[in-house]
Enzyme design. Structure first.
Site, mmCIF file in Angstrom:
data_model
loop_
_atom_site.group_PDB
_atom_site.id
_atom_site.type_symbol
_atom_site.label_atom_id
_atom_site.label_comp_id
_atom_site.label_asym_id
_atom_site.label_seq_id
_atom_site.Cartn_x
_atom_site.Cartn_y
_atom_site.Cartn_z
ATOM 1 N N ASP A 164 -41.642 67.323 15.460
ATOM 2 C CA ASP A 164 -40.854 67.633 14.288
ATOM 3 C C ASP A 164 -39.646 66.687 14.282
ATOM 4 O OD1 ASP A 164 -39.670 69.155 12.114
ATOM 5 O OD2 ASP A 164 -38.402 70.104 13.630
ATOM 6 N N SER A 169 -42.771 65.791 9.413
ATOM 7 C CA SER A 169 -41.572 66.510 9.030
ATOM 8 C C SER A 169 -41.694 67.156 7.660
ATOM 9 C CB SER A 169 -40.384 65.531 9.016
ATOM 10 O OG SER A 169 -39.215 66.158 8.540
ATOM 11 N N GLY A 170 -41.100 68.330 7.558
ATOM 12 C CA GLY A 170 -40.912 68.944 6.250
ATOM 13 C C GLY A 170 -39.719 68.347 5.535
ATOM 14 N N ASP A 221 -36.229 67.176 12.081
ATOM 15 C CA ASP A 221 -34.914 67.812 11.977
ATOM 16 C C ASP A 221 -34.695 68.840 13.077
ATOM 17 O OD1 ASP A 221 -33.772 66.800 9.274
ATOM 18 O OD2 ASP A 221 -35.834 67.355 8.815
ATOM 19 N N GLU A 256 -30.116 68.763 10.409
ATOM 20 C CA GLU A 256 -31.049 69.071 9.333
ATOM 21 C C GLU A 256 -30.646 68.158 8.173
ATOM 22 O OE1 GLU A 256 -33.634 71.284 9.079
ATOM 23 O OE2 GLU A 256 -33.434 71.846 11.190
ATOM 24 N N ARG A 282 -34.117 74.241 -2.332
ATOM 25 C CA ARG A 282 -33.034 73.421 -1.776
ATOM 26 C C ARG A 282 -32.926 72.078 -2.488
ATOM 27 N NH1 ARG A 282 -34.515 73.445 4.408
ATOM 28 N NH2 ARG A 282 -36.593 73.824 3.552
ATOM 29 N N ASP A 319 -39.081 73.261 16.488
ATOM 30 C CA ASP A 319 -38.017 74.253 16.692
ATOM 31 C C ASP A 319 -38.037 75.404 15.711
ATOM 32 O OD1 ASP A 319 -35.233 73.585 14.694
ATOM 33 O OD2 ASP A 319 -37.073 72.430 14.569
ATOM 34 N N LYS A 341 -48.390 70.091 8.356
ATOM 35 C CA LYS A 341 -48.108 69.532 9.680
ATOM 36 C C LYS A 341 -49.332 69.656 10.584
ATOM 37 C CE LYS A 341 -43.086 70.007 9.984
ATOM 38 N NZ LYS A 341 -41.982 70.406 10.881
ATOM 39 N N ASN A 351 -41.812 76.722 10.738
ATOM 40 C CA ASN A 351 -42.654 75.749 10.044
ATOM 41 C C ASN A 351 -43.472 74.895 11.015
ATOM 42 O OD1 ASN A 351 -43.469 74.506 7.556
ATOM 43 N ND2 ASN A 351 -42.192 72.748 8.068
#
Length: 284
Positions: free
Chosen positions: A77, A166-167, A79, A86, A122, A234, A211, A237
């Site tokens: 991942d 990554s998201g 962030d 983030e 967001r 972490d 992912k 997700n």
């Protein structure tokens, strides 16, 4: 089995207490912050974990025959894992909206909000922000997590390929790929019009299932089996991708992630992964 014990400071008395608790036959220094206890009976797992938790130590049980060269792919991942921030929260700070966006981020990380929905909400708040804010976040705020470069050097030396999934956003993953020599990256693309963010994401969102799909796509391309894959994250997700790996690592993670991961690193940096992969070299 070997019990790997790591921490910012690992006192000798703590090692001796753990050795007594586990019946270890030897204590070997792996690095300045990591030690290997050679254990013939791993039944005191709960007691050892409780001791380490109380003494601010990370610990993990590693099969004695494991070698780092047995693995072929590390999936990370971005962030709050490979990097300390983030990105979307820091972009939002440029709009004076960090508290609102951070609250949604935290809820998504805990698994309380569907990730794709949380991302759309967001990103919509960022509409009208000048595109240059992305470069400012990269230049002024983005930092690698402790131990990142040490980990990546060891991974490369062992011939293990890397996937950063990554998201977050391609703006950052692509720059990190070039900077760190990563093999593969996948992330979301922010729509930009006339030099400003539109508040929309282009294409399919890389969410939890995305992912996992990327992990398997690259794994199959490399001709690897599941046991040869390491996944590190972490937040909630990351759970689906971590479930597709032979070894899963929760890095300074939310409780829901720590509970489901094979290992958790809370005290040391990303280089704490290295001793958990076994000894250098390949079996045979």
């Amino acid at each position: 089995m070997n019990l790997i014990v790591q921490g910012r400071d690992v006192p000798t008395p703590s090692l001796k207490q753990l050795a007594k608790l586990t019946g270890a036959t030897a204590i070997e220094a792996v690095s300045l912050t990591a030690f290997r206890l050679v254990v013939t009976d791993d039944s005191p797992r709960v007691e050892a974990a409780a001791f380490c938790e109380e003494n601010s130590l990370d610990c993990g049980w590693v099969p004695a025959g494991r070698h780092i060269g047995d693995f072929g792919l590390l999936v990370m991942d971005m962030d709050s894992t490979l990097i300390t921030i983030e990105c979307i929260d820091e972009i939002a700070d440029m709009q004076g909206l960090k508290p609102q966006v951070s609250a949604i981020t935290e809820a998504a990380m805990r698994g309380e909000i569907d990730f794709a929905e949380s991302l759309r909400r967001r990103v919509s708040l960022l509409a009208g922000l000048d595109q240059s804010a992305l470069q400012r976040v990269y230049d002024e705020r983005l930092q690698l997590s402790p131990g990142a470069e040490t980990l990546l050097a060891a991974i490369r030396a062992a011939g293990i390929r890397t996937l950063l999934v990554s998201g977050g956003f391609t703006f950052f993953t692509e720059r990190l790929q070039s900077r760190l020599g990563l093999d593969y990256t996948a992330a979301n693309t922010l729509e930009v019009a006339d030099g400003k963010l539109t508040g929309r994401v282009l294409g399919d969102i890389v969410d939890a299932q995305g992912k996992a799909d990327w992990l398997n796509r690259v794994r199959i391309e490399l001709g690897l089996d599941r046991g040869q894959v390491i996944a590190m994250g972490d937040g909630a997700n990351d759970l689906k991708m971590m479930a597709e790996a032979g070894i899963s690592i929760a890095y300074r993670a939310k409780p829901v992630v720590r509970a489901q991961a094979a290992y958790a690193l809370n005290q040391v940096g990303l280089d704490g992964l290295i001793p958990l992969l076994g000894e250098n070299g390949r079996k045979g």
